[in-house]
Enzyme design. Structure first.
Site, PDB file in Angstrom:
ATOM      1  N   THR A   1       0.817  -1.219   0.000  1.00 22.92           N
ATOM      2  CA  THR A   1       0.000   0.000   0.000  1.00 22.92           C
ATOM      3  C   THR A   1       0.848   1.267   0.000  1.00 22.92           C
ATOM      4  O   THR A   1       1.978   1.268   0.499  1.00 22.92           O
ATOM      5  CB  THR A   1      -0.904  -0.012   1.260  1.00 22.92           C
ATOM      6  OG1 THR A   1      -1.527   1.258   1.397  1.00 22.92           O
ATOM      7  CG2 THR A   1      -0.101  -0.268   2.533  1.00 22.92           C
ATOM      8  N   ASP A   2       0.242   2.359  -0.470  1.00 22.77           N
ATOM      9  CA  ASP A   2       0.931   3.664  -0.400  1.00 22.77           C
ATOM     10  C   ASP A   2       1.007   4.194   1.036  1.00 22.77           C
ATOM     11  O   ASP A   2       1.781   5.110   1.322  1.00 22.77           O
ATOM     12  CB  ASP A   2       0.232   4.693  -1.304  1.00 22.77           C
ATOM     13  CG  ASP A   2      -1.225   4.963  -0.955  1.00 22.77           C
ATOM     14  OD1 ASP A   2      -1.768   4.319  -0.026  1.00 22.77           O
ATOM     15  OD2 ASP A   2      -1.842   5.830  -1.621  1.00 22.77           O
ATOM     16  N   GLU A   3       0.200   3.601   1.943  1.00 24.95           N
ATOM     17  CA  GLU A   3       0.153   4.146   3.307  1.00 24.95           C
ATOM     18  C   GLU A   3       1.471   3.980   4.055  1.00 24.95           C
ATOM     19  O   GLU A   3       1.693   4.646   5.065  1.00 24.95           O
ATOM     20  CB  GLU A   3      -0.987   3.498   4.103  1.00 24.95           C
ATOM     21  CG  GLU A   3      -2.331   3.743   3.459  1.00 24.95           C
ATOM     22  CD  GLU A   3      -3.513   3.647   4.407  1.00 24.95           C
ATOM     23  OE1 GLU A   3      -3.311   3.526   5.626  1.00 24.95           O
ATOM     24  OE2 GLU A   3      -4.649   3.719   3.908  1.00 24.95           O
TER      25      GLU A   3
ATOM     26  N   TYR B   1      -2.099  -0.384  11.007  1.00 25.32           N
ATOM     27  CA  TYR B   1      -2.216  -1.060   9.704  1.00 25.32           C
ATOM     28  C   TYR B   1      -0.990  -0.773   8.837  1.00 25.32           C
ATOM     29  O   TYR B   1      -0.324  -1.699   8.348  1.00 25.32           O
ATOM     30  CB  TYR B   1      -3.491  -0.611   8.968  1.00 25.32           C
ATOM     31  CG  TYR B   1      -3.464  -0.949   7.496  1.00 25.32           C
ATOM     32  CD1 TYR B   1      -3.541  -2.268   7.062  1.00 25.32           C
ATOM     33  CD2 TYR B   1      -3.339   0.051   6.528  1.00 25.32           C
ATOM     34  CE1 TYR B   1      -3.488  -2.585   5.702  1.00 25.32           C
ATOM     35  CE2 TYR B   1      -3.290  -0.265   5.173  1.00 25.32           C
ATOM     36  CZ  TYR B   1      -3.361  -1.578   4.768  1.00 25.32           C
ATOM     37  OH  TYR B   1      -3.305  -1.891   3.422  1.00 25.32           O
TER      38      TYR B   1
END
Ligand code: NAD
Ligand code: DAU
Length: 356
Positions: free
Chosen positions: A134-136, A160
């Protein structure tokens, strides 16, 4: 030849399996999924009776089980979609995220390393482990800051994203230390069919139709970079096919939007496609609620590497993708009703203080 997909009963994994097998020439898929609250076999209903799809209920952290599957099916690639994926759930209960995203990824990597080590040299060279991330992991951007490239520093802010960052680092280390042929993709926010209605877009659609409030966190000016799920799937296929071993590829749609704009768009499409009986706009159901703790303000993906090296670009614009998505939810009330199980109702009650 076979591929092993983990988490293929979830939103993105399910779309990936459906798209992959839509090609009559495609290799068979072994689909390993624990079937948590987010896993849904209804999504794979159209594959019933298709011998190219072998579904196995199991945990990526069960290394013995995974090893047996690898030995039995001899896949030429493993694609890891399996994860706990909802940021709000990671805030109220982080442990499952550490268990699956960190320990599960580790156990999976160990099983794959042993299997890969036993392959003949040609099969070893052809093998790929593709990790879906993910980009997170890159943290949050300020208003004028450049979009995330693959060399952006890791700064995960939620349990997360920290757990996904840990898994990315493990994948990298297994390449660097053991030579495992890995690929990692870091993608922005997906939307589309089969999206579990705890996430922003499907939650807004199902709440709007049910006459319930549309809960917008804080001022609603947080920005996400939206990509239609089938474009994410095509990017993964392309990276699997031609990505350079050990490399990371960012995947995004160049579609930065504030949350409130997304919610307005969903309301306007519903006003057009399924107007409220009282003639008023669904926008009237919007309700600003307490913000998410530690809420990242802005994500934006620079997907130039994937475009320039591998020629990938998304097929859908946000306008075409969101219209198809709203249409899909209107056309599939049965799928929506079935995922709104007891566990889903418990989540709504705990998170928003409202019943389903
Ligand atoms: P999802 O929550 O819809 O699906 C996850 C799937 O994994 C479910 O079917 C679940 O049953 C399964 N699963 C969970 N724990 C498991 C375990 N221990 N063993 C085996 N299966 C398990 O998630 P999603 O939105 O489809 O995301 C898929 C992947 O893509 C995740 O790794 C996520 O981090 C990543 N990702 C998601 C987005 C997004 O916008 N949804 C964007 C970028 C990356
Ligand atoms: O960026 C990629 C990530 O996108 C993935 O890695 C995650 O798995 C996926 O869940 C998603 O994370 P987000 O937190 O961005 O998605 P979510 O749909 O939960 O929220 C999108 C935005 O909408 C976010 O700013 C929070 C806000 N929001 C969300 C919900 C559920 C609301 O305002 N109200 C809500 O009720």
């Amino acid at each position: 030849m076979t591929i092993l997909v983990t988490g293929g009963a979830g939103f993105i994994g399910g779309n990936f399996v459906l798209d992959w097998l839509a090609n009559p020439q495609a290799e068979p898929v072994v689909n390993l999924d624990k079937l948590t609250y987010a896993g849904n076999l209804d999504t794979l209903d159209s594959l019933t009776g298709d011998a190219r799809h072998v579904f196995v209920q199991g945990d990526i952290a069960d290394a013995e089980r995974v090893s047996r599957l690898l030995d039995q099916h001899q896949p030429r690639a493993v694609l890891n979609f399996a994860a706990e994926s909802h940021v709000d759930r990671s805030i109220s209960g982080p442990e499952a995220f550490i268990q699956t995203n960190v320990m599960g990824s580790f156990k999976l990597l160990e099983a794959v390393r042993a299997y890969w080590g036993g392959l003949a040299s040609q099969a070893q060279q052809a093998f790929r482990f593709l990790h879906v991330s993910t980009d997170e992991v890159y943290g949050s951007l300020g208003p004028g800051q450049a979009a995330f490239t693959e060399s952006h520093r890791y700064e995960p802010n939620s349990p997360y994203s920290a757990s996904k960052a840990a898994s990315d680092h493990l994948v990298r280390a297994y390449h660097h230390t053991y030579g495992l042929p890995v690929l990692t993709t870091n993608c922005s926010n997906n939307y589309g069919p089969y999206h579990f209605p705890e996430k922003l877009i499907p939650l807004m659609i199902v709440n709007a139709l049910a006459g319930k409030p549309l809960p917008v966190y804080g001022d609603g000016m947080q920005i996400r970079d939206w990509l239609y799920v089938k474009d994410h799937c095509s990017a993964i296929r392309r990276v699997l096919e031609a990505g350079r071993v050990g490399e990371v590829y960012n995947v995004g749609g160049w579609n930065e939007k504030a949350n409130i704009e997304i919610v307005h768009t969903v309301c306007d499409l519903l006003d057009e496609l399924q107007p409220r009986a009282d003639g008023l706009s669904y926008r009237g159901q919007i309700s600003h609620v307490t913000d998410r703790p530690g809420h990242d303000r802005r994500y934006a993906i620079d997907a130039r590497k994937l475009h320039d090296e591998l020629g990938w670009k998304p097929a859908e614009t946000f306008d075409t993708g969101i219209r198809q998505t709203v249409r899909w939810y209107l056309d599939h009330p049965g799928w929506v009703a079935r995922v709104q199980s007891g566990a889903y109702r418990d989540w709504l009650q705990a998170q928003y203080g409202q019943a389903a």
